[in-house]
Design an enzyme around this catalytic site. Sequence first.
Site, PDB file in Angstrom:
ATOM      1  N   ARG A  49       0.200  36.177 -32.351  1.00  0.00           N
ATOM      2  CA  ARG A  49       1.655  35.940 -32.368  1.00  0.00           C
ATOM      3  C   ARG A  49       2.358  37.068 -31.622  1.00  0.00           C
ATOM      4  O   ARG A  49       3.303  36.846 -30.872  1.00  0.00           O
ATOM      5  CB  ARG A  49       2.187  35.807 -33.811  1.00  0.00           C
ATOM      6  N   TYR A 102      23.101  21.115 -20.965  1.00  0.00           N
ATOM      7  CA  TYR A 102      21.946  20.312 -21.381  1.00  0.00           C
ATOM      8  C   TYR A 102      22.169  19.897 -22.847  1.00  0.00           C
ATOM      9  O   TYR A 102      22.559  20.728 -23.687  1.00  0.00           O
ATOM     10  CB  TYR A 102      20.670  21.156 -21.241  1.00  0.00           C
ATOM     11  N   ASP A 174      20.632  29.476 -17.448  1.00  0.00           N
ATOM     12  CA  ASP A 174      19.539  28.514 -17.592  1.00  0.00           C
ATOM     13  C   ASP A 174      19.179  28.054 -16.182  1.00  0.00           C
ATOM     14  O   ASP A 174      19.927  27.307 -15.554  1.00  0.00           O
ATOM     15  CB  ASP A 174      19.999  27.351 -18.477  1.00  0.00           C
ATOM     16  N   LYS A 199       9.588  21.847 -17.232  1.00  0.00           N
ATOM     17  CA  LYS A 199      10.117  21.120 -16.087  1.00  0.00           C
ATOM     18  C   LYS A 199       9.432  21.589 -14.797  1.00  0.00           C
ATOM     19  O   LYS A 199       8.231  21.426 -14.666  1.00  0.00           O
ATOM     20  CB  LYS A 199      11.637  21.271 -16.061  1.00  0.00           C
TER      21      LYS A 199
END
Length: 379
Positions: A49, A102, A174, A199
């Site tokens: 982690r 978004y 972004d 993406k």
Amino acid sequence: MNHGFETLAIHAGQEPDPHTGAVVPPIYAVSTYKQDGVGGLRSGYEYSRSANPTRTALEEALAAVEGGVRGLAFASGLAAEDTLIRTVCRPGDHVLIPDDAYGGTYRLFAKVLERWGLAYEPVPMGDLDAVRAAVRDTTKVIWVETPTNPLLTVADIAALAGIAHEAGALLVVDNTFASPYLQQPLALGADVVVHSTTKYIGGHSDVVGGALIVRSTELGERLAYHQNAMGAVAGPFDAWLVLRGLKTLAVRMERHCDNAERVVEMLRAHPRVTQVLYPGLPGHPGHEVAAKQMRRFGGMVSFRVAGGEEEAVEICGRTRLFTLGESLGGVESLIEHPGRMTHASAAGSPLEVPSDLIRLSVGIETIDDLLADLAQALG
Ligand SMILES: *Cc1c(COP(=O)(O)O)cnc(C)c1O
């Protein structure tokens, strides 16, 4: 490394394995690491982690291609966004977001972070006076997307960085739609770059992931602390897929842009199409800013049709090569109806999109095949 974009994408953080010579960073499917005596960590790895070598390779490569000092990889774009906001804000703070953000970003602020005590305000980021007027004493973040989804509006990153810094706030960009190949927000003054690596960076519609890249070491440390404390990390296999996608980002983006330009040209000449939204068009309101801050104009194209919502929905059901589906940025072309699909949750909000709008993620298939498919679908 003082190398070009393609070299960094292929080599940064990806030295051949010192033990085996493996040219590509292996998938370290491991949770914990043998210590050489208590606290004797090998290369700093303790628990996956906190850090995992496959993820480290991706994080270093992402930092390099965005020109940042530190990259952090997450389980999704939204996990990256949530970790960022809860690291840099506290209850009572205020955030400006794009009025056509978004949908998932809007939902995160409206449904999750507002309950946590954070105030948000949608603003048209293309209107600098409106942004200045909306800034308050408590504003900690100006959040920008450029180009936006699905209306492809453009915001001036350098100008917004000036407004944010004057107000003592961070400018977050972004950069999912442009990708680091087409646009480098940190060099334009942004403090943080956000990606949905799902993406263009992943690029093959086979993984969900997110990333943050920063240019301040101190902010990088705080984010890394929260990444571990909150735990929404990218797993090793996901990190490996995103890293593999990143290597070919530059050549894929060039072809996405070539194909999108041809699709735009065809749509503009079609009698059923009333408007084409693409920042590369000289008539687009953000064209000059986009030309200043982007290498090319990307692979996303939106358009409106004469027959309203009904015709838009029918066209989305008639394509054979353009696959009807959400998401974007993969090698395969996708078509969708934002009003009923990706942006359905924005209905009735300030972020509602026109019902006659169709969004294309133009892939890298043979362009003549894509044009023929659109022509038959448009009728
Ligand atoms: C998809 C997307 C996100 C969210 O990323 P996930 O990986 O789906 O969580 C954020 N911003 C933009 C612009 C996106 O397209």
